[in-house]
Structure formats: structure tokens, C-alpha cells
Motif scaffolding. Sequence first.
Motif, PDB file in Angstrom:
ATOM      1  N   THR A 184       0.843  -1.185   0.000  1.00 53.43           N
ATOM      2  CA  THR A 184       0.000   0.000   0.000  1.00 53.43           C
ATOM      3  C   THR A 184       0.881   1.239   0.000  1.00 53.43           C
ATOM      4  O   THR A 184       2.077   1.181   0.326  1.00 53.43           O
ATOM      5  CB  THR A 184      -0.914   0.020   1.234  1.00 53.43           C
ATOM      6  OG1 THR A 184      -0.097   0.147   2.414  1.00 53.43           O
ATOM      7  CG2 THR A 184      -1.738  -1.267   1.325  1.00 53.43           C
ATOM      8  N   VAL A 185       0.284   2.374  -0.348  1.00 57.04           N
ATOM      9  CA  VAL A 185       1.024   3.635  -0.342  1.00 57.04           C
ATOM     10  C   VAL A 185       1.491   3.958   1.079  1.00 57.04           C
ATOM     11  O   VAL A 185       2.597   4.484   1.281  1.00 57.04           O
ATOM     12  CB  VAL A 185       0.148   4.773  -0.903  1.00 57.04           C
ATOM     13  CG1 VAL A 185       0.862   6.118  -0.763  1.00 57.04           C
ATOM     14  CG2 VAL A 185      -0.188   4.508  -2.361  1.00 57.04           C
ATOM     15  N   ASP A 186       0.651   3.617   2.074  1.00 53.54           N
ATOM     16  CA  ASP A 186       1.043   3.862   3.467  1.00 53.54           C
ATOM     17  C   ASP A 186       2.287   3.058   3.836  1.00 53.54           C
ATOM     18  O   ASP A 186       3.192   3.566   4.527  1.00 53.54           O
ATOM     19  CB  ASP A 186      -0.111   3.492   4.409  1.00 53.54           C
ATOM     20  CG  ASP A 186      -1.253   4.496   4.338  1.00 53.54           C
ATOM     21  OD1 ASP A 186      -1.006   5.632   3.888  1.00 53.54           O
ATOM     22  OD2 ASP A 186      -2.386   4.142   4.716  1.00 53.54           O
ATOM     23  N   GLU A 187       2.336   1.792   3.394  1.00 55.35           N
ATOM     24  CA  GLU A 187       3.513   0.971   3.666  1.00 55.35           C
ATOM     25  C   GLU A 187       4.749   1.571   3.009  1.00 55.35           C
ATOM     26  O   GLU A 187       5.838   1.602   3.596  1.00 55.35           O
ATOM     27  CB  GLU A 187       3.289  -0.460   3.171  1.00 55.35           C
ATOM     28  CG  GLU A 187       2.433  -1.306   4.089  1.00 55.35           C
ATOM     29  CD  GLU A 187       2.233  -2.706   3.555  1.00 55.35           C
ATOM     30  OE1 GLU A 187       2.488  -3.663   4.301  1.00 55.35           O
ATOM     31  OE2 GLU A 187       1.832  -2.849   2.381  1.00 55.35           O
ATOM     32  N   LEU A 188       4.586   2.040   1.783  1.00 49.90           N
ATOM     33  CA  LEU A 188       5.714   2.640   1.076  1.00 49.90           C
ATOM     34  C   LEU A 188       6.223   3.878   1.805  1.00 49.90           C
ATOM     35  O   LEU A 188       7.432   4.061   1.983  1.00 49.90           O
ATOM     36  CB  LEU A 188       5.299   3.002  -0.353  1.00 49.90           C
ATOM     37  CG  LEU A 188       4.982   1.840  -1.302  1.00 49.90           C
ATOM     38  CD1 LEU A 188       4.412   2.362  -2.609  1.00 49.90           C
ATOM     39  CD2 LEU A 188       6.232   1.012  -1.576  1.00 49.90           C
ATOM     40  N   ASN A 189       5.288   4.722   2.223  1.00 46.17           N
ATOM     41  CA  ASN A 189       5.698   5.951   2.910  1.00 46.17           C
ATOM     42  C   ASN A 189       6.345   5.653   4.259  1.00 46.17           C
ATOM     43  O   ASN A 189       7.293   6.338   4.667  1.00 46.17           O
ATOM     44  CB  ASN A 189       4.490   6.870   3.094  1.00 46.17           C
ATOM     45  CG  ASN A 189       4.056   7.505   1.781  1.00 46.17           C
ATOM     46  OD1 ASN A 189       4.888   7.760   0.918  1.00 46.17           O
ATOM     47  ND2 ASN A 189       2.766   7.746   1.626  1.00 46.17           N
ATOM     48  N   SER A 190       5.840   4.631   4.953  1.00 43.65           N
ATOM     49  CA  SER A 190       6.426   4.291   6.249  1.00 43.65           C
ATOM     50  C   SER A 190       7.829   3.714   6.096  1.00 43.65           C
ATOM     51  O   SER A 190       8.639   3.778   7.026  1.00 43.65           O
ATOM     52  CB  SER A 190       5.527   3.303   6.994  1.00 43.65           C
ATOM     53  OG  SER A 190       5.489   2.050   6.327  1.00 43.65           O
ATOM     54  N   GLU A 191       8.110   3.159   4.911  1.00 44.56           N
ATOM     55  CA  GLU A 191       9.425   2.580   4.644  1.00 44.56           C
ATOM     56  C   GLU A 191      10.282   3.495   3.765  1.00 44.56           C
ATOM     57  O   GLU A 191      11.255   3.045   3.165  1.00 44.56           O
ATOM     58  CB  GLU A 191       9.255   1.222   3.944  1.00 44.56           C
ATOM     59  CG  GLU A 191       8.733   0.114   4.818  1.00 44.56           C
ATOM     60  CD  GLU A 191       9.793  -0.341   5.805  1.00 44.56           C
ATOM     61  OE1 GLU A 191      10.801  -0.942   5.386  1.00 44.56           O
ATOM     62  OE2 GLU A 191       9.623  -0.077   7.002  1.00 44.56           O
ATOM     63  N   ARG A 192       9.923   4.765   3.705  1.00 45.36           N
ATOM     64  CA  ARG A 192      10.579   5.684   2.768  1.00 45.36           C
ATOM     65  C   ARG A 192      12.103   5.730   2.965  1.00 45.36           C
ATOM     66  O   ARG A 192      12.868   5.669   2.004  1.00 45.36           O
ATOM     67  CB  ARG A 192       9.994   7.085   2.920  1.00 45.36           C
ATOM     68  CG  ARG A 192      10.538   8.076   1.899  1.00 45.36           C
ATOM     69  CD  ARG A 192       9.927   9.459   2.057  1.00 45.36           C
ATOM     70  NE  ARG A 192      10.413  10.340   1.014  1.00 45.36           N
ATOM     71  CZ  ARG A 192       9.864  10.479  -0.186  1.00 45.36           C
ATOM     72  NH1 ARG A 192       8.781   9.778  -0.491  1.00 45.36           N
ATOM     73  NH2 ARG A 192      10.375  11.284  -1.079  1.00 45.36           N
ATOM     74  N   ALA A 193      12.536   5.817   4.192  1.00 46.29           N
ATOM     75  CA  ALA A 193      13.980   5.896   4.465  1.00 46.29           C
ATOM     76  C   ALA A 193      14.690   4.626   4.011  1.00 46.29           C
ATOM     77  O   ALA A 193      15.769   4.683   3.406  1.00 46.29           O
ATOM     78  CB  ALA A 193      14.214   6.137   5.952  1.00 46.29           C
ATOM     79  N   ALA A 194      14.073   3.475   4.280  1.00 51.11           N
ATOM     80  CA  ALA A 194      14.678   2.199   3.876  1.00 51.11           C
ATOM     81  C   ALA A 194      14.683   2.055   2.361  1.00 51.11           C
ATOM     82  O   ALA A 194      15.656   1.554   1.774  1.00 51.11           O
ATOM     83  CB  ALA A 194      13.922   1.035   4.514  1.00 51.11           C
TER      84      ALA A 194
END
Length: 356
Positions: free
Chosen positions: A67-77
Amino acid sequence: MITRARIAAAIVISLTLLLFALPVQAHPLNNGYSQITIENRNVDYELSIPEPSLIGVFDLNKDNVLTVDELNSERAAIEDYLHKHLELEVPAGLLEMQLGDMSKTDKSGIPAISFQLRFTAKTTVDSLNIRYNLLFDDADPLHLNFMVITNGGDVDQTVFDANNRNYHYQSMVQTGPFHSAFKYLLLGVEHIVTGYDHLVFLLSLILVASRLRDIIKIVTAFTIAHSITLFLAATGHISVDSRWIESGIALTIAYVAIENMFVRSVRLRWLVTFLFGLIHGMGFAGAISEVGLPEEYMVSSLLSFNLGVEAGQLAIVLLVMPYLLKLQRTRHYRTIVLAVSGCVVLLALYWFIQRI
């Protein structure tokens, strides 16, 4: 004494194993796309990676959906991962990367993640060393990435895989229609040779053809039909959702395979081929839309792509026909046709369910 039933069973088992050992899509789940646009000192990079290839890396809740939320939460990684595995270099050194928007998209009916990247140099970019190491060693060894580089009127292309991870781009000062045409000619050949569903369709069409005249009519009908819709779709005159096109292509394959099991005469197959070729042409247009057409040389590039498709298609037919005609003289030929057609039906239905 070996019976027909045992022969058929052995053929079905062998072909089933063979078919499932091969890649099973015209646009496999492994295919990614890169669009690089160079403007003076800036290099804008749109990176599209199939969602299934990223599931094992960034799917936090393990539901096999990003999901987009998962992507944003993992942005740094994600940014760190891209920094380590994707490098653009000019003679003065490595370019710094900035990660922009991340979004879910669709490429030829396959869910994908799109990353907007920007690289900036201190001087005008005329050449690039590109090192692409995404996914090969940690997530998807079969990953492919089709890259198109545009720099004003200059267009270049390459493909990255596990064995080809580096590419050097050099601006072509004297770029012109012949350079562009040759690039799209190779792209057309590559698409038909790696487009497994188009190949299965083509070979199913000629499987029961015993006369050269019938083969010529079938191939000619397919050529004319897909050329019509390729040009109409690529130039924006018609537009159909790629998911429906890819699903429709699977159904055309299933129909021809079923027909092979019950019909011995192919006298009117050219007509069916023409109708189905219209659908396949829109599939070809979907492939070329992924890399785009240079505005200045659109017509010549489109013609070259179509010529490349025809060249690859003709080469395959010429390669297969001697063996097929020899096989037709054996007493087990009809059994082989039934076995092969049965496998193709199952494969086509699998494609249909996967794409719908």
C-alpha cells in the motif's frame, strides 16, 4: 506394445513440465521499466518495478499487497536501498539521488510501484554510466528492466538483467531517423521473441497447417490485422484498457488450441487469424507505449517496430516449419496435436485468470 493412450499421457506430462518451466507471460511479473529524461544538468528518472518483485522486501504486514502507506512508512529504507543498488555516474563522479513521489500504478495489466527520482550534476550531462543492481541478488534473480533514455531528440534504449547490470550512455550528436529506426527495429524483434503468449498463438495457428499456401495466408492475415490496430492504438486513435487486451489475447490462444483439437482443415483459419490479430495488435501497441515513440521520428520508429515484429515472427516460422512438416508425416502426429493443444488451453486459461 505402447498404446496411443500411453503415448498421449507421456506427451502431456512432458509438455506440461516444459511449459511450466518457461516464463509464462508476454509481460512477465519480473519486467520493470525505466524512463530517463536528461535536461541540461538534471536527470529525471521514472522507475517502475512490478509489485510482486517488491513484496518480499517491503511488505510489512505480509499480506502480499503493498500500500502507499507501507511505502511511505518505509521511505527511508527504500531510499537507502535505491542509493545502494542504483547508481548514475558522470565523468566528474556519482550523481546524488533524491526520491520524490511513490505511487501504485499498472503496467500492461501488472500492478507496479512507480518511483520518481531526480539526479543532479554540476555540468550538462552528455554521458552516463548506469549501474542497475536492483532485486537481482536479494529478491528476484529473473528481474528485467527495460530502460529508455531521452535527451532532447536523442533516444537510447537498453535492458538490464542479472547478467547485464551496467550501461554507458553517450549522447548522439548526429542522431536521426536511421538511428531511431534501428533502435525500434530491434525492440520489435525483442518483443516478439520474448512475448511468449504471441509465440504460443502463432505456433498454435500453424500447428495443423500442412500446406505452405495456408501458412502464408495465416501469417499474412495476422500481419495485416495487428499492423492496423498497432498503428491506431500507438497514434492514440483507439484506446482499450491493457488488462482487457491481455486477457483477450489469452482467450484467442485458448480458442485456437481448442479448434486444433476438433478441426482438421484450416482453409478458413486466415479469417479467424485476422480477427484475433486485431486484438494482438493492441497488445503490441501496449508494449511500445511503455517505452514511448520519439515525436520527431514517430512514423519511421513505428514502422521499424512493426518490421521488427514481422522479422522475428518470420524467423520463428521458418525455423519451426521444417520440423512441423516432418512431424506431420509420423503416425502419432494427431495424438501430438491433441496433447500440445490441451497443454496450450490450460496455459491460456491460466494467463486469462491471472490477467483478468
